[in-house]
Design a protein around this motif. Structure first.
Motif, PDB file in Angstrom:
ATOM      1  N   ALA A  99       0.850  -1.183   0.000  1.00 13.89           N
ATOM      2  CA  ALA A  99       0.000   0.000   0.000  1.00 13.89           C
ATOM      3  C   ALA A  99       0.883   1.229   0.000  1.00 13.89           C
ATOM      4  O   ALA A  99       1.663   1.445   0.919  1.00 13.89           O
ATOM      5  CB  ALA A  99      -0.902   0.006   1.226  1.00 13.89           C
ATOM      6  N   VAL A 118      -9.670  -0.971  -3.001  1.00 11.94           N
ATOM      7  CA  VAL A 118      -8.996   0.314  -2.873  1.00 11.94           C
ATOM      8  C   VAL A 118      -9.999   1.406  -3.199  1.00 11.94           C
ATOM      9  O   VAL A 118     -10.682   1.352  -4.235  1.00 11.94           O
ATOM     10  CB  VAL A 118      -7.788   0.417  -3.832  1.00 11.94           C
ATOM     11  CG1 VAL A 118      -7.121   1.782  -3.706  1.00 11.94           C
ATOM     12  CG2 VAL A 118      -6.795  -0.677  -3.545  1.00 11.94           C
ATOM     13  N   ALA A 152      -7.003   1.483   1.646  1.00 13.44           N
ATOM     14  CA  ALA A 152      -6.820   0.110   1.162  1.00 13.44           C
ATOM     15  C   ALA A 152      -7.426  -0.837   2.180  1.00 13.44           C
ATOM     16  O   ALA A 152      -7.029  -0.847   3.349  1.00 13.44           O
ATOM     17  CB  ALA A 152      -5.340  -0.185   0.975  1.00 13.44           C
TER      18      ALA A 152
END
Length: 315
Positions: free
Chosen positions: A34, A251, A256
């Protein structure tokens, strides 16, 4: 190559084709990085080209100690297998996060058995949130006595670790189909985040997903949008959940979302069965659909890499 589950603005929040493709590889394990709220992936076990992280932690979920039905007659053994996998990691984690359903019926002996197994994990500390199976019998009294010291309300709290702010939320009390956080917790969350710089990486964790995975089965949190509105100013937000016993990601902007495999038994894909619940698979496949998540934080890049590792390979 694994596909992301994209947000569908006109439907129930799930891109159906992306979901089906995702479920095909969920049991094999994937690394998710992420960065600024966007995820990149690589297959579990492939070389990682990213810089070595400043720290790692492991997520486990849905141990259901006390469950003994055909879907898994020995959940203590598979929790032990998860601990063995954690202890075999090339780098020992700083801590473990357990995202709920520690037990199946909240009995004292079930909590005792879980504690005994997790004592063997070579990790600095274990952080918990409750699942509905930990609170439905006594409104979470036993859970709070054992794991809720220093928490607020029904067990929510936060802590900081090496530049990352972690927030533990409780969305399983007084369930009405969907999960619910409630006004008191939402006010607490707003106040907790106000003191944080927008550049601080945030990790939220709760039992029921904080996005609408499948509302028909209660796989979502009714007031999650109110909670997530407080996170829009942050550059990196990762949300970890359990409850659905399978890997799914989404997402949305800089957020996320990631749900973990169970250490006890799998559940069906959303809408693929009449209802949610324990799913029996051939005994030789069971450990390939159970697992852990190993999360690696890279401070220089403000990234989180999530590795989903099954307890055993498919075979």
């Amino acid at each position: 190559m694994p596909k992301r589950i994209l947000h569908d603005q006109t439907g129930d929040g799930i891109d159906r084709r992306g979901f089906l493709e995702c479920m095909a590889w969920a049991g094999t394990g994937v690394v998710w990085t992420a960065a600024g709220g966007l995820l990149n992936s690589r297959a579990f076990g492939k070389p990682d080209q990213a810089a070595h992280g400043d720290f790692t932690f492991v997520q486990i979920s849905d141990s259901h100690i006390g469950f003994n039905k055909p879907a898994n007659p020995d959940v203590t053994a598979t929790l032990q297998a998860a601990v063995d996998k954690i202890n075999a990691l090339p780098r020992q984690p700083d801590f473990i996060i357990h995202t709920g359903d520690l037990t199946h019926t909240s009995k004292p002996g079930e909590f005792d058995n879980m504690d005994q197994v997790l004592k063997g994990a070579r990790a600095g500390r274990i952080f918990y949130v409750p699942g509905e199976h930990d609170t439905s019998v006594d409104d979470g009294k036993q859970y709070l006595e054992r794991y809720g010291k220093g928490s607020a309300g029904n067990g929510w709290y936060s802590f900081d670790h090496k530049g990352v702010h972690f927030v533990a939320l409780v969305n399983v009390v007084k369930l009405e189909g969907m999960g619910r956080l409630g006004e008191d917790q939402l006010k607490w969350l707003e106040a907790d985040l106000k003191a944080r710089s927008s550049s601080t990486p945030i990790v939220l964790f709760a039992h029921i997903p904080l996005w609408a995975v499948y509302p028909e089965w209660g796989w979502g949190t009714a007031d999650s949008e109110q909670a997530l509105s407080h996170l829009k100013r942050f550059g990196s937000v990762t949300v970890l959940n359990g409850h659905i016993h399978q890997v799914m990601q989404k997402v949305e902007g800089r957020l996320a979302f990631h749900t973990a495999m169970s250490t006890a038994f799998p559940q069906p894909a959303p809408g693929s069965a009449p209802a949610a619940g324990p799913m029996k698979v051939p005994a030789e496949r069971l450990r390939s659909v159970l697992g852990i998540s190993d999360v690696d934080f890279v401070a220089r890049k403000r990234t989180l890499a999530v590795v989903d590792a099954p307890l055993a390979p498919e075979g």
